[in-house]
Scaffold this motif. Structure first.
Motif, PDB file in Angstrom:
ATOM      1  N   LYS A   1       2.472   1.723  -3.364  1.00 18.37           N
ATOM      2  CA  LYS A   1       1.533   2.247  -4.358  1.00 18.37           C
ATOM      3  C   LYS A   1       1.107   3.682  -4.053  1.00 18.37           C
ATOM      4  O   LYS A   1       0.839   4.460  -4.958  1.00 18.37           O
ATOM      5  CB  LYS A   1       0.286   1.338  -4.435  1.00 18.37           C
ATOM      6  CG  LYS A   1       0.499   0.001  -5.062  1.00 18.37           C
ATOM      7  CD  LYS A   1       1.036   0.020  -6.479  1.00 18.37           C
ATOM      8  CE  LYS A   1       0.118   0.661  -7.489  1.00 18.37           C
ATOM      9  NZ  LYS A   1      -1.135  -0.065  -7.702  1.00 18.37           N
ATOM     10  N   GLY A   2       1.004   4.022  -2.772  1.00 22.47           N
ATOM     11  CA  GLY A   2       0.440   5.321  -2.403  1.00 22.47           C
ATOM     12  C   GLY A   2       1.462   6.444  -2.281  1.00 22.47           C
ATOM     13  O   GLY A   2       1.099   7.613  -2.264  1.00 22.47           O
TER      14      GLY A   2
ATOM     15  N   GLU B   1       0.842  -1.200   0.000  1.00 21.92           N
ATOM     16  CA  GLU B   1       0.000   0.000   0.000  1.00 21.92           C
ATOM     17  C   GLU B   1       0.874   1.247   0.000  1.00 21.92           C
ATOM     18  O   GLU B   1       0.587   2.227  -0.685  1.00 21.92           O
ATOM     19  CB  GLU B   1      -0.850  -0.042   1.259  1.00 21.92           C
ATOM     20  CG  GLU B   1      -2.181   0.624   1.114  1.00 21.92           C
ATOM     21  CD  GLU B   1      -2.927   0.541   2.428  1.00 21.92           C
ATOM     22  OE1 GLU B   1      -3.166  -0.573   2.905  1.00 21.92           O
ATOM     23  OE2 GLU B   1      -3.241   1.606   2.982  1.00 21.92           O
ATOM     24  N   GLU B   2       1.941   1.193   0.775  1.00 18.34           N
ATOM     25  CA  GLU B   2       2.844   2.353   0.820  1.00 18.34           C
ATOM     26  C   GLU B   2       3.574   2.520  -0.509  1.00 18.34           C
ATOM     27  O   GLU B   2       3.760   3.632  -0.987  1.00 18.34           O
ATOM     28  CB  GLU B   2       3.838   2.217   1.977  1.00 18.34           C
ATOM     29  CG  GLU B   2       3.141   2.360   3.310  1.00 18.34           C
ATOM     30  CD  GLU B   2       4.093   2.432   4.486  1.00 18.34           C
ATOM     31  OE1 GLU B   2       5.234   2.897   4.307  1.00 18.34           O
ATOM     32  OE2 GLU B   2       3.687   2.011   5.578  1.00 18.34           O
TER      33      GLU B   2
END
Lengths: 516, 271
Positions: free
Chosen positions: A468-469, A465-466
């Protein structure tokens, strides 16, 4: 996950809907007699079309017909599909008794075996069935040596699962723009040289694998050296690679996160399904891909020549497939029977799919490599890839090279060949045949990715998630600050204006009121 | 034959059923999932941990910030393009202006995924694809949602009582003053309608960001999808949905503050 999106997928979807309607109607009509087999599979992961020219057979209808002929009992296959392993798992959790046969990927199979969600196969199936006869000894070996804990007992996968399709992971690349040498290491795409030219999978497990291979690149290379020197044997070598590639400690996850964030700046992007097409259209030159997709991309990118005149019809490129030297991932999708399944029917269906001629139809249609060996499959491969016999020369006058497939095909029931090899030109060694069947040397350095515990999975998901974000570009902060400023100013002026005019009616109103 | 008679209440029954089945029950389920979590033994327990996790995670907050920025910029650009257009269209005396309006609305009739896929090829052709991920995403959002901005603006401006403008001009307002003091304030309901109709989908429509940024940009809608399909955590997915709902509700409340006088809202509020 290993699904193949075909150009005609929409047509197939339409056909599928039609099948649904038909099977629903069929059900309603014959619910009192006959049996129902509920199969839950990946999208586009079984041959469901009849087409002689392409070697397709509608396997679902063919099974229904054959089963009725052999047993006298009509059977209806209710076929439905899923898009991710996790979706499938959730569906099974909610609708536990809804399916007789499911096709998850390796790690999900391990999870389901561990959680005691699946039925074991019968003794008869394991010893006398068509799967037992025709599945490649190499694949069966993997399923027998790998084990999972079920209720405190160590059981081989083979008791609960059979392989359907399998393959490796590697880079598909355009040899005109990319040096083969650079892709002898997974780290090849961590480079400005290939900036904006490569994609990786928008899939947490696959990208994690890539990250781990990059982070432990040195350790893996040292291991390879030890193996080459003979200090460690193949078994130890493979076990060590598997250990490294399945590390999930905090430090590893943190390093993988940094590695992938670093990689992100060089990437063209991530992809789910568009990678094949983007390779073909030339948007990208390197694609981190599953072997089956690699075959698809290579097939579709090739130049097309007129069969009779030999004239060029459409200009194309010969793409290559590389498996870096540190390690590769070897993956499977396989059949399991959820608890409460009609195991007799499910086993009959697997046996039907395991007959070499049906495996060939599947391979023609899906493009992935079946776990089934048998002479029919080998002959199909000869038809696809063989460029001659021993001693023949290729177009440039170089002798053909032997591509050894004995590890996969030898020792199968009904085998009539002494030597399961295919003679190909040297440049073909980097193409379809290599993606379809890796060499034994690649297999020795291929790891199976294990099922991670819930905590490990959560930590890896968070890492992803990190990746990608982040990071947020500076201008986004500026925009936000400006907007916040505008809102504050607007609010202040609104309040101020309200105060100033409060209690001071406008002149016009007063006049009007008086007048009225 | 007795005539069929439906009371007002009875006429509401179909929608009430719809509301219950497809709005109320799903909302309750989302709420339920958002405030529960799985214990070590797999049992569900009431918890605020999803809420806390959202606001302590850099990745999630960044995604929120990014979606917000993209949505605001897209909405602003839509407004800047749509307002002059709607104004000109509404004020023109041309008899065939409906045809012109239709041309602007027509892209909506073509499947949206198809349009975005085509836009991807176009952006590749002009060399933006793969290099300008943020720009591409914003272009895609604007391209996609512009009609939603044009329509409400056009309807408000079209229905605006011309006598107000004449009165303002008679009282000595020049064109600029008439616009800033009369036309624009009176078109506020249309502006607000347009903003909400563009802002909301721009926060969540991840097909646009995925396709045009090659999955480089994650927006909230994508995050929700990931939690449901690949991260296999419906609780966090539901919590993000709830947070998104609250944000949109707050935005509505804030923009609603401009509606000083209910009499001004002349029909243009499309929803």
């Amino acid at each position: 996950m290993k699904k193949m999106t075909r150009i005609l997928s929409s047509v197939a979807a339409g056909a599928l809907l039609f099948t649904f309607a038909a099977s629903a109607a069929g059900c309603a009509g014959s619910s009192s007699k006959g049996k129902v087999l509920r199969v839950y599979n990946w999208e586009d992961y079984i041959c469901e079309e009849d087409d002689e020219e392409y070697g397709y057979v509608d396997l679902i209808s063919a099974f229904e017909k054959e089963y009725e002929e052999q047993t006298g009992t009509p059977v209806t296959v209710e076929y439905s599909t899923f898009g991710t392993n996790e979706n499938m798992y959730n569906e099974l959790k909610i609708n536990a008794a809804g399916y007789d046969l499911v096709c998850p990927s390796d790690y999900m199979i391990m999870k389901m075996i561990k959680e005691d969600m699946v039925e074991p196969f019968s003794e008869e199936f394991l010893t006398e069935g068509d799967y037992a006869k025709y599945a490649s000894p190499y694949i069966k070996g993997i399923f027998e040596t790998n084990t999972a804990m079920v209720n405190g007992e160590e059981k081989p996968w083979a008791d609960y699962a059979v392989a359907y399709m399998w393959g490796t992971m590697g880079y598909v690349y355009n040899p005109e723009l990319v040096d083969k040498e650079d892709l002898s290491s997974w780290a090849g795409i961590w480079s400005k040289k290939y900036g904006n030219m490569s994609t990786i999978k928008d899939s947490v497990r696959d990208s994690y694998f890539l990250g781990v291979a990059y982070v432990y690149g040195d350790e893996l290379t040292a291991l390879a050296q030890e193996y080459k020197n003979g200090t460690i044997d193949e078994k130890t070598y493979n076990a060590k690679i598997t250990e490294i590639m399945n590390r999930t400690d905090e430090d590893t996850i943190e390093s993988v996160k940094n590695a992938l964030l670093d990689l992100k700046q060089y990437l063209y992007g991530f992809e789910v399904d568009s990678g094949k097409q983007d390779m073909i259209t030339g948007k990208i030159s390197i694609n981190f891909a599953w072997s089956g997709d690699a075959v698809y991309a290579m097939d579709d990118a090739e130049p097309i020549y007129d069969e009779e005149t030999g004239a060029l019809i459409s200009k194309g490129i010969y793409l290559n497939y590389a498996i870096p030297e540190e390690c590769s991932n070897i993956w499977f999708d396989g059949w399991v029977m959820p608890k409460g399944a009609n195991t007799e029917l499910a086993e009959a269906f697997i046996n039907f799919l395991s007959r070499p001629e049906n495996a060939v139809a599947n391979m023609n249609y899906i493009g992935y490599t079946s776990a089934i060996a048998g002479d029919a499959v080998y002959e199909e491969m000869l038809d696809w890839y063989s460029e001659g016999e021993e001693g023949d020369l290729d177009e440039e006058g170089n002798p053909l090279v032997k591509y050894d497939l004995n590890y996969f095909f030898a020792g199968v029931e009904g085998g009539t060949y002494n030597d399961y090899s295919i003679w190909v030109s040297e440049e073909s060694l980097d193409r379809q045949i290599f993606a379809q069947y890796p060499t034994e040397e690649v297999i020795s350095r291929s790891a199976i990715m294990q099922n991670f515990s819930n905590e490990e999975t959560a930590a890896i998901n968070e890492m992803w998630e990190e990746v990608k974000g982040l990071p947020i570009p500076v201008w986004a902060y500026v925009v936000i600050a400006v907007i916040a400023g505008v809102i504050v100013v607007a609010a202040l002026s609104y309040v101020y204006k309200g105060k100033r005019t409060a209690g001071k009616p406008k002149k016009g109103y007063k006049l009007l009121k008086r007048g009225a | 034959m007795t005539k069929l008679h439906f009371s007002r209440k009875q006429l509401c029954i179909p929608y009430a059923l719809f509301l219950l089945l497809f709005v109320v029950i799903p909302m309750l389920m989302i709420l339920f999932y958002a405030f529960t979590g799985e214990g070590a033994d797999g049992s569900l327990t009431f918890t605020f941990s999803n809420f806390a996790k959202f606001f302590t995670s850099t990745a999630k907050l960044s995604t929120l910030l990014m979606s917000f920025t993209i949505a605001i910029i897209s909405t602003a650009i839509c407004l800047l393009i749509a307002y002059p257009l709607a104004y000109v269209l509404a004020r023109s005396n041309w008899k065939k202006k409906n045809v012109l309006l239709m041309i602007f609305i027509m892209p909506m009739w073509i499947n949206f995924v198809l349009r975005i896929t085509a836009l991807r090829e176009l952006l590749d052709l002009i060399g933006l694809l793969g290099t300008q991920n943020y720009l591409n995403t914003i272009i895609g959002m604007v391209y996609d949602f512009l009609p939603f901005m044009i329509l409400p603006l056009y309807t408000t401006l079209e229905k605006l009582d011309k006598s107000y403008l004449e009165a303002a001009a008679d009282l000595g307002g020049n064109k600029f003053t008439v616009f800033t003091r009369v036309t624009f304030p009176l078109s506020m309901p249309g502006v607000i309608s347009g903003i909400t109709m563009v802002f909301m989908p721009s926060m969540t429509n991840y097909v646009v960001s995925d396709t045009l940024s090659n999955f480089n940009i994650t927006i909230l809608g994508k995050l929700i999808d990931e939690y449901f399909t690949t991260y296999d955590n419906w609780h966090m997915g539901s919590m993000i949905s709830i947070i998104l709902l609250v944000i949109i509700f707050l935005t509505l409340l804030a923009t609603g503050g401009f509606k000083e006088d209910k009499n001004n809202a002349r029909g243009a509020n499309l929803w």
